[in-house]
Enzyme design. Structure first.
Site, PDB file in Angstrom:
ATOM      1  N   ALA A  57       0.844  -1.198   0.000  1.00 26.57           N
ATOM      2  CA  ALA A  57       0.000   0.000   0.000  1.00 26.57           C
ATOM      3  C   ALA A  57       0.877   1.245   0.000  1.00 26.57           C
ATOM      4  O   ALA A  57       0.522   2.260  -0.609  1.00 26.57           O
ATOM      5  CB  ALA A  57      -0.923   0.009   1.211  1.00 26.57           C
ATOM      6  N   ASN A  80      -5.439   3.718  11.261  1.00 27.60           N
ATOM      7  CA  ASN A  80      -4.786   2.488  11.722  1.00 27.60           C
ATOM      8  C   ASN A  80      -4.480   2.501  13.215  1.00 27.60           C
ATOM      9  O   ASN A  80      -4.381   1.453  13.837  1.00 27.60           O
ATOM     10  CB  ASN A  80      -3.491   2.240  10.938  1.00 27.60           C
ATOM     11  CG  ASN A  80      -2.573   3.436  10.944  1.00 27.60           C
ATOM     12  OD1 ASN A  80      -2.953   4.528  10.530  1.00 27.60           O
ATOM     13  ND2 ASN A  80      -1.369   3.248  11.419  1.00 27.60           N
ATOM     14  N   GLN A  90      -7.185  -0.067   6.104  1.00 34.91           N
ATOM     15  CA  GLN A  90      -7.767  -0.660   7.316  1.00 34.91           C
ATOM     16  C   GLN A  90      -9.278  -0.898   7.209  1.00 34.91           C
ATOM     17  O   GLN A  90      -9.876  -1.450   8.133  1.00 34.91           O
ATOM     18  CB  GLN A  90      -7.481   0.224   8.537  1.00 34.91           C
ATOM     19  CG  GLN A  90      -6.001   0.387   8.844  1.00 34.91           C
ATOM     20  CD  GLN A  90      -5.366  -0.848   9.483  1.00 34.91           C
ATOM     21  OE1 GLN A  90      -6.064  -1.752   9.960  1.00 34.91           O
ATOM     22  NE2 GLN A  90      -4.053  -0.897   9.508  1.00 34.91           N
ATOM     23  N   GLY A 131      -2.501  -6.156   0.872  1.00 32.59           N
ATOM     24  CA  GLY A 131      -2.877  -7.562   1.040  1.00 32.59           C
ATOM     25  C   GLY A 131      -2.840  -8.039   2.481  1.00 32.59           C
ATOM     26  O   GLY A 131      -3.728  -8.757   2.940  1.00 32.59           O
ATOM     27  N   HIS A 132      -1.806  -7.599   3.227  1.00 37.65           N
ATOM     28  CA  HIS A 132      -1.584  -8.228   4.529  1.00 37.65           C
ATOM     29  C   HIS A 132      -2.454  -7.695   5.656  1.00 37.65           C
ATOM     30  O   HIS A 132      -2.300  -8.090   6.800  1.00 37.65           O
ATOM     31  CB  HIS A 132      -0.090  -8.178   4.901  1.00 37.65           C
ATOM     32  CG  HIS A 132       0.443  -6.839   5.286  1.00 37.65           C
ATOM     33  ND1 HIS A 132       0.715  -6.517   6.585  1.00 37.65           N
ATOM     34  CD2 HIS A 132       0.770  -5.747   4.550  1.00 37.65           C
ATOM     35  CE1 HIS A 132       1.221  -5.284   6.630  1.00 37.65           C
ATOM     36  NE2 HIS A 132       1.256  -4.802   5.405  1.00 37.65           N
ATOM     37  N   CYS A 187       3.148   0.481  12.700  1.00 37.85           N
ATOM     38  CA  CYS A 187       3.802   0.918  11.463  1.00 37.85           C
ATOM     39  C   CYS A 187       4.962   1.852  11.770  1.00 37.85           C
ATOM     40  O   CYS A 187       5.959   1.850  11.081  1.00 37.85           O
ATOM     41  CB  CYS A 187       2.819   1.662  10.567  1.00 37.85           C
ATOM     42  SG  CYS A 187       1.656   0.576   9.802  1.00 37.85           S
TER      43      CYS A 187
END
Ligand code: PLP
Length: 367
Positions: free
Chosen positions: A70, A148, A176, A194-195, A313
């Protein structure tokens, strides 16, 4: 023993169905999706099915470009400021993920004027501040769907309407919220990962509204419609597509489950103060604080639970949370905040056990 995993905003476990879908593309079908022979065409067809699966959760009039994350999708999207009508101003929420906020600030060094938009104490955009910051020089407005760190859900379509009134493009980071809540229909650029949706790491995507001009970030073989060169990984594309489809198919069930986990969490942490909005919040996020708590010590005391002190993050960066600062919290309040993230594969028992461990460790510290 594996810790109880309550850090679903940092990353999610991969769904077994996703692993099954990916394996043949890792093990047997190794063709290059850009090769013209049969093996290549089979791989290309799998990539296109995945693209459709991702596109199925996004607005219609646009295209999906696969990226490596992303963060890459957001950087690619923000390149639009270079070609948007010669404008030179960028406005993003002060609470954006570093992938947007730091990129916007980097554009300052390239001669752009970057404005950080205020939020209120619950983390919601201040629409008056937004109006006041925009003008005919604004090229891009960036606002994320679900924060997030604090889970606050922004009124993105309303923000997009205002951005469009000034002729600016609207970028939305839906990382998110993708596959969980409604995707804004008015944004021009949408980035996902994706994750965070029980899919693989190492893949993201950017949705681009038809007609939006985007300069490439990576030059080379001209893959991904000339915008993102580099050989695609069919396994990762298939994994992202399968994960997106699974989220769509299970959306009601997943949301009901996460809501139950959140209700349990809120009741077991009733002595703590919630950071962020209570009403406009994604249920899977619980960001809470307790005065006087040393969270670094709490985390080393509670090794049986994987949770986060602020944003995972930004962890390791040593920076205090810019999101909690933007809400007006004092440094001591920020340092006493933790984030718990509930997901599809958590059970009520896990939340109960984790709450008992965290509350006990907090009592030991504070008593
Ligand atoms: N945006 C948000 C809201 C995130 O939570 C994250 C990751 O934590 C990102 C962007 C970056 O995603 P990726 O890890 O795919 O680069």
């Amino acid at each position: 023993m594996q810790p109880i995993y309550l850090d679903n905003q940092a990353t999610t476990p991969i769904a077994p169905e996703v692993v099954d879908a990916m394996l043949p593309w890792l093990r047997d079908n190794f063709g290059n999706p850009h090769s013209p022979h049969l093996m290549g065409r089979q791989a290309a067809a799998a990539v296109e099915v995945a693209r459709e699966q991702v596109a199925g959760l996004l607005p219609r009039a646009g295209r999906v470009i696969f990226t490596g994350s992303a963060t890459e999708a957001l950087n690619l999207a923000m390149g639009a400021v270079r070609t948007h009508q010669g404008r030179n101003q960028i406005a993003v929420l002060d609470t954006e993920h570093a992938a947007v906020r730091d990129t916007a600030l980097w554009y300052r060094t390239q001669g752009f004027e970057t404005r950080l938009l205020r939020v209120d104490q619950t983390g919601l955009v201040d629409l008056d501040d937004l109006e006041a910051c925009l003008d005919e020089q604004t090229a891009l407005v960036g606002a994320m769907l679900v924060n997030n760190e604090i889970g606050t859900i922004q009124p993105v379509d309303q923000i997009a309407d205002i951005a469009h009134r000034y002729g600016a493009l609207m970028l939305c980071d839906v990382v998110q919220g993708f596959g969980r809540i409604d995707i804004p229909q008015q944004a021009d650029l949408i980035a996902l990962s994706g994750h965070k949706i029980y899919g693989p790491k190492g893949i993201g995507a950017l949705w681009v509204r038809d007609g939006v001009d985007l300069p490439p970030l990576i030059h080379g073989g001209g893959q991904e419609q000339g915008i993102r060169s580099g050989t695609l990984s069919p396994a990762l594309c298939v994994g992202l597509g399968r994960a997106a489809k699974l989220c769509a198919d299970r959306r009601k069930e997943d949301m009901a489950h996460v809501t139950k986990l959140a209700e349990t969490g809120h009741s077991l942490f009733a002595d703590w103060t919630v950071n962020g909005s209570l009403g406009q919040r994604y249920a899977g996020n619980l960001n809470i604080r307790r005065d006087g708590l040393d969270v670094a010590r709490l985390m080393s005391d509670v090794r049986g639970v994987a949770f986060s002190a602020g944003s995972a993050c930004a962890s390791g960066s040593g920076r205090p949370s810019h999101v909690l600062s933007a809400l007006g919290l004092e440094p001591a309040q920020i340092k006493s905040s933790i984030r718990l993230g509930f997901g599809r594969y958590n059970s009520i028992e896990e939340v109960e056990q984790a709450a008992a461990l965290i509350n006990q460790a907090a009592e030991n510290q504070l008593s």
